[in-house]
Motif scaffolding. Structure first.
Motif, PDB file in Angstrom:
ATOM      1  N   MET A   1       0.825  -1.201   0.000  1.00 55.35           N
ATOM      2  CA  MET A   1       0.000   0.000   0.000  1.00 55.35           C
ATOM      3  C   MET A   1       0.864   1.258   0.000  1.00 55.35           C
ATOM      4  N   LYS A   2       1.958   1.218   0.740  1.00 56.04           N
ATOM      5  CA  LYS A   2       2.854   2.386   0.783  1.00 56.04           C
ATOM      6  C   LYS A   2       3.482   2.631  -0.585  1.00 56.04           C
ATOM      7  N   VAL A   3       3.928   1.561  -1.225  1.00 52.75           N
ATOM      8  CA  VAL A   3       4.497   1.694  -2.571  1.00 52.75           C
ATOM      9  C   VAL A   3       3.459   2.276  -3.523  1.00 52.75           C
ATOM     10  N   PHE A   4       2.257   1.754  -3.458  1.00 53.91           N
ATOM     11  CA  PHE A   4       1.212   2.186  -4.383  1.00 53.91           C
ATOM     12  C   PHE A   4       0.850   3.649  -4.163  1.00 53.91           C
ATOM     13  N   LEU A   5       0.655   4.054  -2.912  1.00 49.34           N
ATOM     14  CA  LEU A   5       0.200   5.413  -2.623  1.00 49.34           C
ATOM     15  C   LEU A   5       1.276   6.451  -2.897  1.00 49.34           C
ATOM     16  N   MET A   6       2.522   6.171  -2.488  1.00 52.17           N
ATOM     17  CA  MET A   6       3.570   7.173  -2.674  1.00 52.17           C
ATOM     18  C   MET A   6       3.912   7.368  -4.147  1.00 52.17           C
ATOM     19  N   THR A   7       3.913   6.301  -4.903  1.00 54.47           N
ATOM     20  CA  THR A   7       4.201   6.466  -6.334  1.00 54.47           C
ATOM     21  C   THR A   7       3.035   7.100  -7.076  1.00 54.47           C
ATOM     22  N   ARG A   8       1.818   7.019  -6.525  1.00 54.33           N
ATOM     23  CA  ARG A   8       0.682   7.681  -7.170  1.00 54.33           C
ATOM     24  C   ARG A   8       0.844   9.193  -7.161  1.00 54.33           C
ATOM     25  N   VAL A   9       1.573   9.731  -6.182  1.00 52.84           N
ATOM     26  CA  VAL A   9       1.821  11.174  -6.164  1.00 52.84           C
ATOM     27  C   VAL A   9       2.539  11.588  -7.439  1.00 52.84           C
ATOM     28  N   GLY A  10       3.583  10.851  -7.776  1.00 44.72           N
ATOM     29  CA  GLY A  10       4.303  11.145  -9.008  1.00 44.72           C
ATOM     30  C   GLY A  10       3.479  10.869 -10.246  1.00 44.72           C
ATOM     31  N   ASP A  11       2.645   9.824 -10.207  1.00 41.86           N
ATOM     32  CA  ASP A  11       1.840   9.481 -11.380  1.00 41.86           C
ATOM     33  C   ASP A  11       0.837  10.587 -11.705  1.00 41.86           C
ATOM     34  N   ILE A  12       0.245  11.164 -10.667  1.00 42.71           N
ATOM     35  CA  ILE A  12      -0.710  12.254 -10.891  1.00 42.71           C
ATOM     36  C   ILE A  12      -0.011  13.451 -11.516  1.00 42.71           C
ATOM     37  N   CYS A  13       1.175  13.767 -11.010  1.00 38.28           N
ATOM     38  CA  CYS A  13       1.934  14.895 -11.565  1.00 38.28           C
ATOM     39  C   CYS A  13       2.331  14.623 -13.017  1.00 38.28           C
ATOM     40  N   LEU A  14       2.753  13.396 -13.303  1.00 33.27           N
ATOM     41  CA  LEU A  14       3.131  13.060 -14.671  1.00 33.27           C
ATOM     42  C   LEU A  14       1.929  13.157 -15.605  1.00 33.27           C
ATOM     43  N   LEU A  15       0.776  12.688 -15.157  1.00 31.24           N
ATOM     44  CA  LEU A  15      -0.427  12.784 -15.984  1.00 31.24           C
ATOM     45  C   LEU A  15      -0.788  14.241 -16.257  1.00 31.24           C
ATOM     46  N   ALA A  16      -0.639  15.096 -15.241  1.00 33.18           N
ATOM     47  CA  ALA A  16      -0.900  16.522 -15.442  1.00 33.18           C
ATOM     48  C   ALA A  16       0.072  17.117 -16.454  1.00 33.18           C
ATOM     49  N   ALA A  17       1.338  16.707 -16.384  1.00 29.39           N
ATOM     50  CA  ALA A  17       2.328  17.197 -17.340  1.00 29.39           C
ATOM     51  C   ALA A  17       1.973  16.775 -18.760  1.00 29.39           C
ATOM     52  N   ILE A  18       1.550  15.532 -18.930  1.00 26.97           N
ATOM     53  CA  ILE A  18       1.164  15.043 -20.258  1.00 26.97           C
ATOM     54  C   ILE A  18      -0.038  15.820 -20.784  1.00 26.97           C
ATOM     55  N   ALA A  19      -1.004  16.111 -19.905  1.00 27.47           N
ATOM     56  CA  ALA A  19      -2.179  16.884 -20.323  1.00 27.47           C
ATOM     57  C   ALA A  19      -1.786  18.295 -20.762  1.00 27.47           C
ATOM     58  N   ILE A  20      -0.855  18.919 -20.038  1.00 29.40           N
ATOM     59  CA  ILE A  20      -0.398  20.268 -20.405  1.00 29.40           C
ATOM     60  C   ILE A  20       0.292  20.240 -21.764  1.00 29.40           C
ATOM     61  N   LEU A  21       1.138  19.252 -21.970  1.00 31.94           N
ATOM     62  CA  LEU A  21       1.839  19.154 -23.252  1.00 31.94           C
ATOM     63  C   LEU A  21       0.863  18.921 -24.400  1.00 31.94           C
ATOM     64  N   TYR A  22      -0.103  18.040 -24.199  1.00 30.28           N
ATOM     65  CA  TYR A  22      -1.061  17.757 -25.271  1.00 30.28           C
ATOM     66  C   TYR A  22      -1.937  18.978 -25.564  1.00 30.28           C
ATOM     67  N   ALA A  23      -2.320  19.709 -24.514  1.00 33.23           N
ATOM     68  CA  ALA A  23      -3.162  20.889 -24.713  1.00 33.23           C
ATOM     69  C   ALA A  23      -2.437  21.967 -25.513  1.00 33.23           C
ATOM     70  N   ASN A  24      -1.119  22.052 -25.381  1.00 34.23           N
ATOM     71  CA  ASN A  24      -0.363  23.097 -26.055  1.00 34.23           C
ATOM     72  C   ASN A  24       0.248  22.642 -27.380  1.00 34.23           C
ATOM     73  N   LEU A  25       0.549  21.355 -27.473  1.00 31.72           N
ATOM     74  CA  LEU A  25       1.198  20.858 -28.686  1.00 31.72           C
ATOM     75  C   LEU A  25       0.250  20.106 -29.608  1.00 31.72           C
ATOM     76  N   GLY A  26      -0.844  19.609 -29.061  1.00 31.61           N
ATOM     77  CA  GLY A  26      -1.812  18.888 -29.876  1.00 31.61           C
ATOM     78  C   GLY A  26      -1.383  17.506 -30.294  1.00 31.61           C
ATOM     79  N   THR A  27      -0.384  16.933 -29.629  1.00 31.97           N
ATOM     80  CA  THR A  27       0.091  15.591 -29.970  1.00 31.97           C
ATOM     81  C   THR A  27       0.689  14.933 -28.743  1.00 31.97           C
ATOM     82  N   PHE A  28       0.626  13.583 -28.736  1.00 34.67           N
ATOM     83  CA  PHE A  28       1.288  12.812 -27.687  1.00 34.67           C
ATOM     84  C   PHE A  28       2.644  12.273 -28.141  1.00 34.67           C
ATOM     85  N   SER A  29       2.926  12.331 -29.407  1.00 39.36           N
ATOM     86  CA  SER A  29       4.136  11.730 -29.973  1.00 39.36           C
ATOM     87  C   SER A  29       5.395  12.397 -29.418  1.00 39.36           C
TER      88      SER A  29
END
Length: 703
Positions: free
Chosen positions: A167-195
């Motif tokens: 549970m500790k592994v899962f919860l602590m790494t989810r902090v980074g996963d949420i931030c990474l997902l937000a970063a991907i959303a920002i990039l896609y919103a501005n660049l229009g691509t995931f590539s």
């Protein structure tokens, strides 16, 4: 390159994991050998791509795509370049070694079908992560890696510690996963691509104009990498993950999960290296983590805790190297990648050797060990190789990689950062030597003397020996690796006699000599040091720099107290009482409304009744007068009408009577002339009687 290798290298182990339960129904040995064959085939597929990349028979980067989400214009794809191929081969190779090792280490455990299922899925997901050609596909595999790590860390689910660790592994790494997902959303919103390739090209064209959104995306991506690779301050989960089987720890540390953050930084380096403070943040986080992780490894008594904290520290070296590089062609970038490869071999070997020790002794406490060099000579030799490779003793590979990291930092003129790296290197040799003394060199403990200890099964130490050979010879292949990665770095055996190498060896001596004195020559000195002014430092190390305590009190307890407060004051005192409060208020309002409404309605009734009475009286008076007048008028008109009618009716009747009588007389005369006698008289009398009745009837009607 085998046909469709970039796709099959991650599809094969991922799909094969689904067949593990089916082969388990046939037999346990069939299942085990099936898993090993899948691992071998995966490595063959991955290795088949290496000649094409090294000899440049294909143009790189090569992006192969297939339709995925046509409505959004998103395609699934694989990206072939030196970085992805290197990681794929490392994961496939180390995965094969761990699967072979598991045949002996996990042979007496239950739940092996579940274990092999997640191991194959773990390998397939990690290879899919590094082979993905876009952010979205990479993130999906990123989450699959997190799922597998949670399941494997919690493999011994009967133990509460393992469940909590998962549970500790899962919860602590989810902090980074949420931030990474937000970063991907920002990039896609501005660049229009995931590539990856399209994103890199657009950012390069934008130049400084891209910094407005790149700054947010870059630091969110860094948090995702920090959490995945167990860097400060999100590093504490990695030690807890030692509740997993040692074979899982080897794969997790050597080639999979914790290397995901290093891959992410290396992959996005070309896009974020122009963001102010991003490279500096990467370097400083890595250097500080390297030193703190090393000091924690120096204090722990858990034999698996030593490589756990060591991994935290060694990944800090990699981050520092990547942060000191201005571009993916710089020596620091290559140094970080080369140290990642070196760490995979010596740390994987370390976990496999430690697994053999724990497998024989049944304990992880080094204070209960000692004198194992006679009972387990092969494991002793393997651990010596681990120590030499980890510490950077020449000619082992980490000597060259750490040297490149330090030179890259010094070339940037950052002496403070170089001092931290040298300090971490010194402590690395110290905790490695301490581990060797406590486990193998010092006299046997009473616990070891009370049990029968022998060498691990042959399949375990043979598979470990492959990694030992690679630890020894990897440094020789550094020029080959530099050419493979397309990096122009001058490396060679001449580094052994350079001035920087002498400084590095001096640093190792500074870290190792006090450890030798404290743990072997004068062990009583260690107790005096701990009871002196160093006791406070010992307490800090024992509690892991209070990171977990702060997290427990500030985050966990704070959240619990916040939840309790919300339950007590919001739910119990507010929400539960709100209906009663509303009901009482509604009742009071109803009573007041009823009171005032009754008085108002009563008043209205009296007003309406009085008005109605007055209106009725007035209406009655005027109506009576009007009706009386109408009656008089109608009566007078009726009388006049009756009189006129009567007058005209009488005249009319008189004339009618005279007419009828005259007619009757004339007819009677005629009849009499024709008939004489009684019949004529009778008819005349009848006609006159009828006429008389008609006259009376008319008079009666018109009177």
């Amino acid at each position: 390159m085998l046909p469709y290798s970039p796709w099959l290298v991650w599809i094969v182990p991922s799909l094969a994991s689904l067949f593990v339960p089916i082969f388990a129904k046939i037999g346990h040995k069939v299942r085990d050998y099936f898993v090993v064959l899948v691992g071998l085939f995966t490595f063959i597929i991955a290795a088949s791509v290496v000649p094409d990349i090294y000899f440049k028979t294909i143009e790189v980067p090569m992006d192969a795509t297939a339709p995925w989400i046509p409505g959004l214009g998103i395609q699934a794809g694989v990206l072939l370049d030196p970085l992805s191929v290197l990681f794929a081969n490392l994961i496939a190779f180390l995965g094969l070694i761990v699967l072979i090792y598991s045949l002996g280490y996990m042979s007496k455990n239950e739940g092996l079908t579940r274990y092999y299922f997640f191991m194959l899925l773990f390998i397939g997901s990690m290879i899919g992560l590094v082979m993905a050609d876009n952010f979205l596909q990479m993130f999906i595999f990123w989450e699959m890696v997190g799922l597998c790590s949670y399941a494997l860390v919690s493999f011994y689910y009967q133990r509460a510690e393992a469940v909590k660790a998962g549970m500790k592994v899962f919860l602590m790494t989810r902090v980074g996963d949420i931030c990474l997902l937000a970063a991907i959303a920002i990039l896609y919103a501005n660049l229009g691509t995931f590539s990856f390739l399209e994103s890199f090209a657009q950012v390069e064209e934008m130049g400084k104009l891209a910094l407005s959104f790149l700054s947010f995306a870059s630091f969110l991506t860094l948090i995702g990498a920090v959490a995945k690779s167990a860097q400060l301050p999100l590093h504490t989960w990695l030690y807890s993950a030692m509740e997993a089987p040692t074979s899982v720890s080897c794969l997790l540390h050597g080639a999979t999960m914790v290397k995901g953050g290093i891959y992410l930084i290396a992959r996005t380096h070309i896009m974020f290296n122009t963001v102010p403070m991003w490279l500096t943040s990467v370097a400083w986080i890595g250097a500080i983590t390297a030193l703190i992780g090393a000091t924690l490894a120096l204090h722990t008594s858990d034999i698996k805790g030593v490589p756990a904290y060591s991994t935290i520290s060694q990944i800090g070296f990699m981050m520092a190297g990547l942060g000191a590089a201005s571009s993916p062609l710089a020596s620091g970038w290559f140094a970080g990648i080369f140290h990642m490869l070196s760490h995979a071999f010596f740390q994987g070997l370390g976990f496999l050797a430690i697994g053999s020790i724990v497998h024989q002794l049944g304990t992880r406490d080094m204070r209960q060990m000692g004198g194992l060099r006679r009972a387990m000579p092969i494991s002793f030799v393997l651990c010596i190789v681990v120590i030499l490779a980890r510490s950077g003793i020449p000619p082992f590979s980490s000597f060259f990689s750490k040297g490149l990291i330090v030179n890259s930092i010094l070339s940037e003129g950052n002496l403070a950062l170089a001092f931290l790296i040298y300090g971490a290197a010194a402590v690395t040799f110290a905790y490695s030597l301490r581990f060797l003394i406590l486990t193998f060199i010092r006299p046997e403990s009473d616990y070891v003397s009370s049990i029968h200890v022998h060498e691990a099964p042959r399949i375990m130490w043979l598979s470990s020996s492959v990694l030992a050979v690679l630890c020894v010879v990897l440094g020789v292949f550094e020029p080959f690796l530099a050419g493979f990665m397309r990096v122009n770095v001058e490396v060679g055996l001449s580094e052994l006699t350079s001035f920087s190498s002498l400084i590095f060896l001096l640093v190792l001596f500074v870290g190792g000599f006090p450890t030798y004195l404290a743990y072997l020559r004068k062990p009583l000195m260690l107790d005096k040091i701990r009871k002196s002014k160093m006791a406070s430092i010992d307490k800090v190390l024992e509690r892991g720099y209070y990171f977990d305590i702060v997290y427990d009190k500030v985050l966990v307890n704070g959240f619990v107290k916040l939840s309790s407060g919300v339950y007590r004051y919001v739910e119990t005192l507010a929400l539960e009482r709100l209906p009663y409060f509303v009901a009482r208020g509604a009742r009071r309002l109803a009573r007041g409304t009823h009171m005032y409404a009754d008085a108002f309605l009563d008043r209205i009734c009296y007003v309406i009744a009085g008005g109605a009475v007055r209106l009725a009286k007035g209406t009655h008076e005027y109506a009576d007068a009007l009706l009386d007048r109408l009656c008089y008028v109608a009566a007078g008109g009726a009388v006049r009408s009756a009189r006129g009618t009567h007058k005209h009716a009488e005249a009319l009747l008189d004339n009618l009577l005279y007419l009828i009588a005259g007619r009757a007389v004339r007819h009677g005369s005629r009849i009499r002339k024709v008939h004489t006698g009684s019949l004529p008289h009778f008819v005349l009398a009848a006609v006159l009687g009828f006429l008389f009745l008609c006259i009376l009837l008319l008079l009666t009607v018109f009177r």
